[in-house]
Design a protein around this motif. Sequence first.
Motif: not given
Length: 457
Positions: A380-395
């Motif tokens: 269920n990728p739509a429910a994942v908070d992806w930004q919590r896994l990434l660095s600031p400024g990453s997309t």
Amino acid sequence: MNRILYVYVKGGAPLEYAFPRIAACGELHVLALAPLPAAARDAWLPSCTGITEVSAPPRGDALVELIVEHAKALGADAVLTLSEFAVLAVAHAARRLGLAGAGPGILRARDKRLMREAWVAAGVPVPRFRRVDSERELSAALAELTPPLLLKPAWGAGSVAQLVLDSPQDAGPAWSQIEDALRAGRHVGMDELYAPDTDRDRLVEEIAQGSTEGWYEEPGYGDYVSVEGIVADGVYHPLAVTAKLPTVPSFVEVASTSPCVLPEPLQRRIEEVSRRAVDALGLETCGTHTELKLLPDGQVVVIETAARFGGLLTLRQLEEVFGVDPLGLLVRELLGERVDHPPVMPVTVTGAGRVGAAASLAVVPVDAAGVPWRTGPVWNPAAVDWQRLLSPGSTIEPVPAFALPSGRPVPVFDPSGGSRNWLGVYLLTAVDAATLRRDCNAVLNGLEAALHHAATI
């Protein structure tokens, strides 16, 4: 206006990326030999002037005849595909039509046995290998070559049906296992469309003992790279070296990254070996994707060359980082237009692109070290908070065409499944190459837990 026939088969760049760039060069007509993806249809459909879908396409010479007749009816000025499984048929069709194409050298760029034999004859460095057409020949090769060895189909792609063998006792089980993997590949449309009876065409080769020692100043990269390029009327134009993160067993790619951070002299060394490999195949006009293994003594060996661009988001990476449109360059070459290729292969970001670094990230149910997930969470990728896994400024941006449908349990990782293990493919961007590498690993290492966390909310 120019008319361009695109032969669609599974594989290659996402249509929402490819079709607008092809259509920028003329009317885009699609001959679909497989069901077109419903994903992102609203994004790619407006680029198409016409679509012809063939529900049960023929194979071999009958397929070439189908493409030729369709191109003649359209008055096509160019014909192309981005799929490994259709390049042979399209090259034959272009030749019959008198249009620019890969030419007769395409067979050496498709059959991995002929490819390696051409390289040996030209003095291109490659691992030792043997043709194996039976279990008995595989057993003999296992006794003759130095393990570990890699067994692979001669007409394969996407790491499907590749197996690592350690001893002669592995021959019997491996021969049966590769049969199963090839059947699974055919079931999802990943098999050769022109050459007949290819299932038993296999080779086994020594696995070069690669190393990043003496190559990368930073840890965390894989011991192989690829070179993206174009052959234009027989002249090879390398466009960029693409770095990789380490594969997971058995040699399943998880991420390619741009720009490559190797020092320029090392990139030029890779460029020169890639040039020798491509030149030895005798190609005319096509995209190229050459994979090379880095060795600990500063040498390289060539693993593969394909007479088409790298799949997934490789082309978009180059455009995002270097500001170059490889697909547009190739289509204009096929149309016979004047094309100004970069005078030298870029090795650093000069500000021409839009981001500092970009990656194609194929999410599979293993962590960055290759350890399979211990659980089977619901995808269920739509429910994942992806930004919590990434660095600031990453997309991070999903590619709809490569996504496992949401709501299904994540399947168990299959080491011989190659790209069939993909849960999804993502374009990941970051401010620089080091941050990009960190973020790719963070997604691979953190997604299993993130899916479980999303399920509890």
